[in-house]
Scaffold this motif. Structure first.
Motif, PDB file in Angstrom:
ATOM      1  N   GLY A  55       0.836  -1.204   0.000  1.00  0.00           N
ATOM      2  CA  GLY A  55       0.000   0.000   0.000  1.00  0.00           C
ATOM      3  C   GLY A  55       0.862   1.241   0.000  1.00  0.00           C
ATOM      4  N   LEU A  56       0.525   2.165   0.889  1.00  0.00           N
ATOM      5  CA  LEU A  56       1.271   3.426   0.947  1.00  0.00           C
ATOM      6  C   LEU A  56       2.664   3.240   1.569  1.00  0.00           C
ATOM      7  CD1 LEU A  56       1.127   6.469   0.489  1.00  0.00           C
ATOM      8  CD2 LEU A  56      -0.078   6.688   2.661  1.00  0.00           C
ATOM      9  N   PHE A  57       2.853   2.143   2.279  1.00  0.00           N
ATOM     10  CA  PHE A  57       4.109   1.940   3.019  1.00  0.00           C
ATOM     11  C   PHE A  57       5.068   1.020   2.276  1.00  0.00           C
ATOM     12  CE2 PHE A  57       1.328   3.487   6.278  1.00  0.00           C
ATOM     13  CZ  PHE A  57       2.156   4.197   7.112  1.00  0.00           C
ATOM     14  N   ALA A  58       6.333   1.110   2.666  1.00  0.00           N
ATOM     15  CA  ALA A  58       7.307   0.100   2.258  1.00  0.00           C
ATOM     16  C   ALA A  58       7.718  -0.611   3.537  1.00  0.00           C
ATOM     17  CB  ALA A  58       8.515   0.749   1.607  1.00  0.00           C
ATOM     18  N   ASP A  59       7.560  -1.919   3.559  1.00  0.00           N
ATOM     19  CA  ASP A  59       8.069  -2.702   4.683  1.00  0.00           C
ATOM     20  C   ASP A  59       9.563  -2.875   4.481  1.00  0.00           C
ATOM     21  OD1 ASP A  59       5.750  -3.000   6.056  1.00  0.00           O
ATOM     22  OD2 ASP A  59       5.200  -4.918   5.130  1.00  0.00           O
ATOM     23  N   LEU A  60      10.315  -2.560   5.533  1.00  0.00           N
ATOM     24  CA  LEU A  60      11.775  -2.591   5.416  1.00  0.00           C
ATOM     25  C   LEU A  60      12.351  -3.649   6.346  1.00  0.00           C
ATOM     26  CD1 LEU A  60      12.401   1.277   5.590  1.00  0.00           C
ATOM     27  CD2 LEU A  60      12.167  -0.130   3.528  1.00  0.00           C
ATOM     28  N   ARG A  61      13.375  -4.345   5.861  1.00  0.00           N
ATOM     29  CA  ARG A  61      14.097  -5.306   6.704  1.00  0.00           C
ATOM     30  C   ARG A  61      15.586  -5.001   6.579  1.00  0.00           C
ATOM     31  NH1 ARG A  61      16.210 -10.521   6.297  1.00  0.00           N
ATOM     32  NH2 ARG A  61      15.756 -10.559   4.050  1.00  0.00           N
ATOM     33  N   LEU A  62      16.202  -4.771   7.733  1.00  0.00           N
ATOM     34  CA  LEU A  62      17.628  -4.395   7.736  1.00  0.00           C
ATOM     35  C   LEU A  62      18.496  -5.547   7.242  1.00  0.00           C
ATOM     36  CD1 LEU A  62      19.593  -2.104   8.591  1.00  0.00           C
ATOM     37  CD2 LEU A  62      19.731  -3.188  10.823  1.00  0.00           C
ATOM     38  N   LEU A  63      19.303  -5.280   6.230  1.00  0.00           N
ATOM     39  CA  LEU A  63      20.192  -6.319   5.696  1.00  0.00           C
ATOM     40  C   LEU A  63      21.596  -6.141   6.255  1.00  0.00           C
ATOM     41  CD1 LEU A  63      19.084  -6.221   1.940  1.00  0.00           C
ATOM     42  CD2 LEU A  63      18.424  -7.908   3.654  1.00  0.00           C
ATOM     43  N   ASN A  64      22.084  -4.927   6.201  1.00  0.00           N
ATOM     44  CA  ASN A  64      23.376  -4.620   6.824  1.00  0.00           C
ATOM     45  C   ASN A  64      23.526  -3.117   6.960  1.00  0.00           C
ATOM     46  OD1 ASN A  64      24.816  -3.541   4.423  1.00  0.00           O
ATOM     47  ND2 ASN A  64      24.425  -5.618   3.672  1.00  0.00           N
ATOM     48  N   GLY A  65      24.555  -2.716   7.644  1.00  0.00           N
ATOM     49  CA  GLY A  65      24.766  -1.290   7.861  1.00  0.00           C
ATOM     50  C   GLY A  65      26.040  -1.075   8.640  1.00  0.00           C
ATOM     51  N   LYS A  66      26.417   0.193   8.766  1.00  0.00           N
ATOM     52  CA  LYS A  66      27.680   0.477   9.448  1.00  0.00           C
ATOM     53  C   LYS A  66      27.649   1.889  10.021  1.00  0.00           C
ATOM     54  CE  LYS A  66      32.586   0.173   8.427  1.00  0.00           C
ATOM     55  NZ  LYS A  66      33.567   0.171   7.362  1.00  0.00           N
ATOM     56  N   ILE A  67      28.185   2.012  11.238  1.00  0.00           N
ATOM     57  CA  ILE A  67      28.401   3.351  11.776  1.00  0.00           C
ATOM     58  C   ILE A  67      29.760   3.807  11.254  1.00  0.00           C
ATOM     59  CG2 ILE A  67      28.775   4.705  13.876  1.00  0.00           C
ATOM     60  CD1 ILE A  67      26.840   2.673  15.257  1.00  0.00           C
ATOM     61  N   ILE A  68      29.783   4.939  10.557  1.00  0.00           N
ATOM     62  CA  ILE A  68      31.034   5.375   9.927  1.00  0.00           C
ATOM     63  C   ILE A  68      31.749   6.413  10.791  1.00  0.00           C
ATOM     64  CG2 ILE A  68      32.023   6.443   7.846  1.00  0.00           C
ATOM     65  CD1 ILE A  68      29.386   5.471   6.447  1.00  0.00           C
ATOM     66  N   ARG A  69      30.972   7.316  11.347  1.00  0.00           N
ATOM     67  CA  ARG A  69      31.564   8.377  12.188  1.00  0.00           C
ATOM     68  C   ARG A  69      30.781   8.486  13.484  1.00  0.00           C
ATOM     69  NH1 ARG A  69      31.483   9.928   6.966  1.00  0.00           N
ATOM     70  NH2 ARG A  69      33.530  10.393   6.103  1.00  0.00           N
ATOM     71  N   ASN A  70      31.512   8.462  14.575  1.00  0.00           N
ATOM     72  CA  ASN A  70      30.877   8.586  15.884  1.00  0.00           C
ATOM     73  C   ASN A  70      31.030  10.021  16.342  1.00  0.00           C
ATOM     74  OD1 ASN A  70      29.504   6.870  17.598  1.00  0.00           O
ATOM     75  ND2 ASN A  70      31.230   5.416  17.588  1.00  0.00           N
ATOM     76  N   GLU A  71      30.158  10.899  15.879  1.00  0.00           N
ATOM     77  CA  GLU A  71      30.342  12.318  16.201  1.00  0.00           C
ATOM     78  C   GLU A  71      29.257  12.808  17.138  1.00  0.00           C
ATOM     79  OE1 GLU A  71      30.585  14.677  12.667  1.00  0.00           O
ATOM     80  OE2 GLU A  71      32.225  13.472  11.860  1.00  0.00           O
ATOM     81  N   LEU A  72      29.662  13.724  18.007  1.00  0.00           N
ATOM     82  CA  LEU A  72      28.680  14.344  18.886  1.00  0.00           C
ATOM     83  C   LEU A  72      28.101  15.557  18.183  1.00  0.00           C
ATOM     84  CD1 LEU A  72      30.550  14.350  22.296  1.00  0.00           C
ATOM     85  CD2 LEU A  72      28.716  12.839  21.571  1.00  0.00           C
ATOM     86  N   ARG A  73      26.818  15.780  18.405  1.00  0.00           N
ATOM     87  CA  ARG A  73      26.216  16.961  17.794  1.00  0.00           C
ATOM     88  C   ARG A  73      25.191  17.536  18.762  1.00  0.00           C
ATOM     89  NH1 ARG A  73      22.040  17.829  13.819  1.00  0.00           N
ATOM     90  NH2 ARG A  73      21.713  15.615  13.673  1.00  0.00           N
TER      91      ARG A  73
END
Ligand SMILES: Cc1cc2nc3c(=O)[nH]c(=O)nc-3n(C[C@H](O)[C@H](O)[C@H](O)COP(=O)(O)O)c2cc1C
Length: 171
Positions: free
Chosen positions: A93-111
């Motif tokens: 419908g209006l949504f996309a169901d998402l399933r996490l396949l992979n990912g990465k934290i590249i920068r650990n910055e404070l903001r």
């Protein structure tokens, strides 16, 4: 987040990723008619980038980032991205169901919280709707955001505001 999809070329657009269980691998996104939605329909990958640069949001909201804005094309990672998540995306419908396949934290910055940045995001949400319907209520909201951006924003927020002005015609 900025979602990168691909048809003939890369497409970038700010999209809200809705996470109901932060320990789970599932999420969803409401996808209105857009190139992002079309690309998902055609089976494109769906890679979300966590970005802190207001200018990247402004460019992606109205146009697409060209390849020189990327620090990697496989996976598609935008320069300065704090993290990326690749999802499997299935339209329902209006949504996309998402399933996490992979990912990465590249920068650990404070903001720290920045009202100028937040106001750019709000203005962009209103502006992407305004360009479609020219609703005067949205114009009012966009002008309120300009006041905050002018008061609290830095150089990048000002540049993002200039793009909003140009694309909406609201000066
Ligand atoms: C912060 C922000 C969040 C947005 N979230 C969504 C969203 O969740 N779903 C959507 O369809 N559009 C959303 N939009 C609007 C799209 O980014 C906009 O329509 C864009 O032009 C679509 O680009 P595309 O046609 O290249 O996919 C959002 C815009 C902004 C600025």
């Amino acid at each position: 987040m900025i979602v990168v999809t691909k048809a003939e070329r890369l497409n970038t657009a700010p999209v809200g990723i809705i996470v109901e269980d932060e320990n789970g691998a599932k999420a969803k996104a409401k996808l209105y008619a857009s190139h992002t939605r079309e690309n998902v329909e055609k089976g494109s990958f769906f890679v979300a980038n966590i970005i802190k640069d207001p200018l990247i949001f402004a460019i992606s909201a109205f146009d697409d980032l060209s390849e020189e804005y990327f620090e990697s094309l496989d996976p598609p990672v935008i320069k300065g991205s704090l993290a990326y998540c690749e999802f499997e995306a299935k339209l329902k419908g209006l949504f996309a169901d998402l399933r996490l396949l992979n990912g990465k934290i590249i920068r650990n910055e404070l903001r720290a919280v920045n009202r100028g940045f937040n106001a750019v995001i709000e203005a962009l949400v209103h502006a992407t709707r305004y360009v479609k319907n020219r609703d005067p209520e949205l114009e009012k909201k966009i002008r309120e955001c300009y006041e905050i951006i002018e008061k609290c924003g830095g150089e990048r927020e000002m540049e993002a505001m200039d793009i909003i002005k140009e694309r909406t015609g609201i000066y």
